[in-house]
Design a protein around this motif. Structure first.
Motif, PDB file in Angstrom:
ATOM      1  N   CYS A  13       0.691  -1.352   0.071  1.00  0.00           N
ATOM      2  CA  CYS A  13      -0.063  -0.095  -0.109  1.00  0.00           C
ATOM      3  C   CYS A  13       1.001   1.235   0.043  1.00  0.00           C
ATOM      4  O   CYS A  13       1.115   1.757  -1.133  1.00  0.00           O
ATOM      5  CB  CYS A  13      -0.974  -0.066   1.089  1.00  0.00           C
ATOM      6  N   ARG A  14       1.280   1.742   1.276  1.00  0.00           N
ATOM      7  CA  ARG A  14       2.011   2.895   1.240  1.00  0.00           C
ATOM      8  C   ARG A  14       3.449   3.084   0.587  1.00  0.00           C
ATOM      9  O   ARG A  14       3.644   3.776   0.027  1.00  0.00           O
ATOM     10  CB  ARG A  14       2.266   3.326   2.810  1.00  0.00           C
ATOM     11  N   MET A  17       3.347   2.712  -3.069  1.00  0.00           N
ATOM     12  CA  MET A  17       2.497   4.288  -3.510  1.00  0.00           C
ATOM     13  C   MET A  17       3.833   5.071  -3.535  1.00  0.00           C
ATOM     14  O   MET A  17       3.893   6.031  -4.481  1.00  0.00           O
ATOM     15  CB  MET A  17       1.535   4.579  -2.798  1.00  0.00           C
ATOM     16  N   HIS A  52      -1.345  -3.325  -3.756  1.00  0.00           N
ATOM     17  CA  HIS A  52      -2.709  -3.424  -3.305  1.00  0.00           C
ATOM     18  C   HIS A  52      -3.674  -2.716  -4.677  1.00  0.00           C
ATOM     19  O   HIS A  52      -3.181  -1.663  -5.119  1.00  0.00           O
ATOM     20  CB  HIS A  52      -3.030  -3.061  -2.142  1.00  0.00           C
ATOM     21  N   GLY A  54      -6.027  -0.881  -4.105  1.00  0.00           N
ATOM     22  CA  GLY A  54      -6.354   0.595  -3.924  1.00  0.00           C
ATOM     23  C   GLY A  54      -5.344   1.570  -4.303  1.00  0.00           C
ATOM     24  O   GLY A  54      -5.339   2.821  -4.664  1.00  0.00           O
ATOM     25  N   THR A  55      -4.121   0.926  -4.092  1.00  0.00           N
ATOM     26  CA  THR A  55      -2.730   1.676  -4.597  1.00  0.00           C
ATOM     27  C   THR A  55      -2.581   1.848  -6.084  1.00  0.00           C
ATOM     28  O   THR A  55      -2.596   2.913  -6.691  1.00  0.00           O
ATOM     29  CB  THR A  55      -1.662   0.976  -4.106  1.00  0.00           C
ATOM     30  N   ILE A  58      -5.238   4.574  -7.218  1.00  0.00           N
ATOM     31  CA  ILE A  58      -5.057   6.078  -7.215  1.00  0.00           C
ATOM     32  C   ILE A  58      -3.718   6.294  -8.093  1.00  0.00           C
ATOM     33  O   ILE A  58      -3.690   7.297  -8.702  1.00  0.00           O
ATOM     34  CB  ILE A  58      -4.478   6.338  -5.687  1.00  0.00           C
ATOM     35  N   PRO A 135      -3.399   2.529   4.719  1.00  0.00           N
ATOM     36  CA  PRO A 135      -4.975   2.403   3.989  1.00  0.00           C
ATOM     37  C   PRO A 135      -5.337   1.131   3.819  1.00  0.00           C
ATOM     38  O   PRO A 135      -6.521   0.847   3.470  1.00  0.00           O
ATOM     39  CB  PRO A 135      -4.615   3.224   2.647  1.00  0.00           C
ATOM     40  N   TYR A 136      -4.611  -0.139   4.178  1.00  0.00           N
ATOM     41  CA  TYR A 136      -4.948  -1.318   3.999  1.00  0.00           C
ATOM     42  C   TYR A 136      -6.169  -1.353   4.981  1.00  0.00           C
ATOM     43  O   TYR A 136      -6.898  -2.280   4.981  1.00  0.00           O
ATOM     44  CB  TYR A 136      -3.902  -2.470   4.567  1.00  0.00           C
ATOM     45  N   PHE A 141      -7.019   5.762   0.670  1.00  0.00           N
ATOM     46  CA  PHE A 141      -5.750   5.908  -0.097  1.00  0.00           C
ATOM     47  C   PHE A 141      -5.639   7.371  -0.585  1.00  0.00           C
ATOM     48  O   PHE A 141      -4.671   7.876  -0.938  1.00  0.00           O
ATOM     49  CB  PHE A 141      -5.958   4.818  -1.422  1.00  0.00           C
ATOM     50  N   ASP A 142      -6.607   8.064  -0.845  1.00  0.00           N
ATOM     51  CA  ASP A 142      -6.662   9.437  -1.330  1.00  0.00           C
ATOM     52  C   ASP A 142      -5.993  10.133  -0.614  1.00  0.00           C
ATOM     53  O   ASP A 142      -5.153  11.136  -0.928  1.00  0.00           O
ATOM     54  CB  ASP A 142      -7.949  10.088  -1.515  1.00  0.00           C
ATOM     55  N   TYR A 145      -2.033   9.457  -0.409  1.00  0.00           N
ATOM     56  CA  TYR A 145      -1.463   9.787  -1.592  1.00  0.00           C
ATOM     57  C   TYR A 145      -1.213  11.294  -1.546  1.00  0.00           C
ATOM     58  O   TYR A 145      -0.071  11.754  -1.820  1.00  0.00           O
ATOM     59  CB  TYR A 145      -2.619   9.875  -2.931  1.00  0.00           C
TER      60      TYR A 145
END
Length: 165
Positions: A13-14, A17, A52, A54-55, A58, A135-136, A141-142, A145
């Protein structure tokens, strides 16, 4: 060559990103020949997996490439290889420090071959948030970001200043 490693818990995720965003920021600054970027996780649950969804969503939204990225676990050798190791939260930073200690890797601030370990949000000292939320668990996620873009800009400024680029 300046090498930057972003670290989070699972590396899906993080930190991926941050890797993708910072790689784009470095390219836009014309510094891709001087700065390389990678990411890793403190845990081993997702090794070999892509970011992920979600990543990915975005990064696609902002047309930022994540091609070829797959999760890996941070390794004690990273401390010797990277110039900067940027951890997303205090737990990640503690885990990296514990891993280095258990591996017997000496952390000597005067040894130029050793990485500068830092907490991502220390790059944004005026922000009320002190850790990049995962964000997991939050699904936000926004927000992550936004933090990563701002922190990446601050990191690029720090690197250009410290490394005289």
């Amino acid at each position: 060559m300046i090498q930057v490693l972003f670290v989070c818990l699972g590396n899906i995720c993080r930190s991926p990103m941050a890797e993708a965003v910072f790689r784009k920021q470095v390219a836009e600054a014309g510094l891709s020949e001087q700065i390389t970027v990678d990411s890793a996780g403190t845990g081993d649950w997702h090794i070999g997996k892509p970011p992920h969804e979600g990543t990915i969503k975005i990064l696609d939204q902002y047309t930022i490439s994540y091609e070829g990225m797959q999760a890996r676990q941070v390794h004690p050798n990273d401390y010797e290889q990277f110039t900067y190791i940027v951890c997303m939260d205090n737990s990640n930073l503690s885990n990296v420090n514990a891993m280095l200690e258990s591996a017997g890797v000496a952390k000597n601030a005067h040894d130029e071959k050793k990485a500068d370990l830092l907490l991502f949000m220390d790059l944004l000292p005026d922000h009320e948030v002190r850790e990049v939320p995962d964000p997991y668990y939050t699904g936000n996620f926004d927000f992550v970001y936004e933090l990563i873009v701002a922190g990446g800009e601050a990191l690029l400024h720090k690197i250009k200043s410290e490394q005289k680029l």
